[in-house]
Motif scaffolding. Structure first.
Motif, mmCIF file in Angstrom:
data_model
loop_
_atom_site.group_PDB
_atom_site.id
_atom_site.type_symbol
_atom_site.label_atom_id
_atom_site.label_comp_id
_atom_site.label_asym_id
_atom_site.label_seq_id
_atom_site.Cartn_x
_atom_site.Cartn_y
_atom_site.Cartn_z
ATOM 1 N N SER A 50 0.766 -1.111 -0.198
ATOM 2 C CA SER A 50 0.019 0.043 0.001
ATOM 3 C C SER A 50 0.797 1.339 -0.033
ATOM 4 N N ARG A 51 2.308 1.421 0.220
ATOM 5 C CA ARG A 51 2.959 2.240 0.058
ATOM 6 C C ARG A 51 4.065 2.211 -1.000
ATOM 7 N N HIS A 70 8.674 5.505 3.016
ATOM 8 C CA HIS A 70 7.217 4.863 2.334
ATOM 9 C C HIS A 70 6.234 5.818 2.495
ATOM 10 N N ALA A 71 5.514 6.034 1.297
ATOM 11 C CA ALA A 71 4.607 6.841 1.368
ATOM 12 C C ALA A 71 3.325 6.370 0.485
ATOM 13 N N ASN A 72 2.254 6.857 1.148
ATOM 14 C CA ASN A 72 0.737 6.731 0.499
ATOM 15 C C ASN A 72 0.117 8.112 0.182
ATOM 16 N N GLU A 76 3.904 10.206 4.430
ATOM 17 C CA GLU A 76 5.229 9.696 4.270
ATOM 18 C C GLU A 76 5.862 9.358 5.565
#
Length: 159
Positions: A50-51, A70-72, A76
């Motif tokens: 998901s990231r 890690h970002a969505n 982040e």
């Protein structure tokens, strides 16, 4: 290969600041080691699906360092550390720090055991305290570890 054919074992022994992760992969140690140390491969498996992973620095050698995010769509999160010992195809010893828990540095040791064309990856994380380890576990960390290990097997299956 079905990811569940080689399940990930995660153990957090009571009253100790340790976390143990063991996973066998249907690939030789040099391939697993390469997937764990080369940034173009690391971004394909490390972290939840998901990231998105963005690497700022990745110097996987003894004395090197790393910083990644890690970002969505909502946020982040960042991570950083130092590679203390990198012995190709055998061992990585590194520190690990999550930006959301500053000063809670773990010491991680990865070993790549040759099983005759297959690899047993063993990770041992030493947290500053049992409380720090338990706090990390309470965030859903084990789900992320399991998903990362499954993604790593998927990547290795493509090689």
């Amino acid at each position: 290969m079905n990811a569940t054919a080689n399940p990930t074992t995660i153990t957090a022994p009571p009253s100790t600041p340790y976390l143990e992760v063991v996973r066998e992969f249907d690939a030789p140690p040099p391939l697993v080691f390469r997937a764990a140390t080369e940034p173009e491969f690391v971004t394909q498996w490390l972290g939840p699906r998901s990231r998105r992973m963005r690497i700022e620095t990745w110097d996987a050698r003894s004395g090197g360092s790393y910083r990644y995010f890690h970002a969505n769509d909502e946020n982040e999160v960042g991570f950083r550390g130092v590679f203390h010992t990198v012995t190709p195809n055998v061992r990585i010893i590194q520190t690990f720090e999550f930006d959301g828990a500053p000063n809670e540095v773990t010491l991680d040791s990865y070993t790549f055991e040759d099983l005759g064309g297959r690899t047993r990856l063993h990770l041992r994380s030493v947290f500053p305290s049992v409380e720090a380890r338990d706090m990390a576990l309470s965030t859903g960390m084990t789900d992320g570890i399991n998903e990362s290990m499954d993604r790593l097997q998927e990547l290795l299956d493509q090689s």
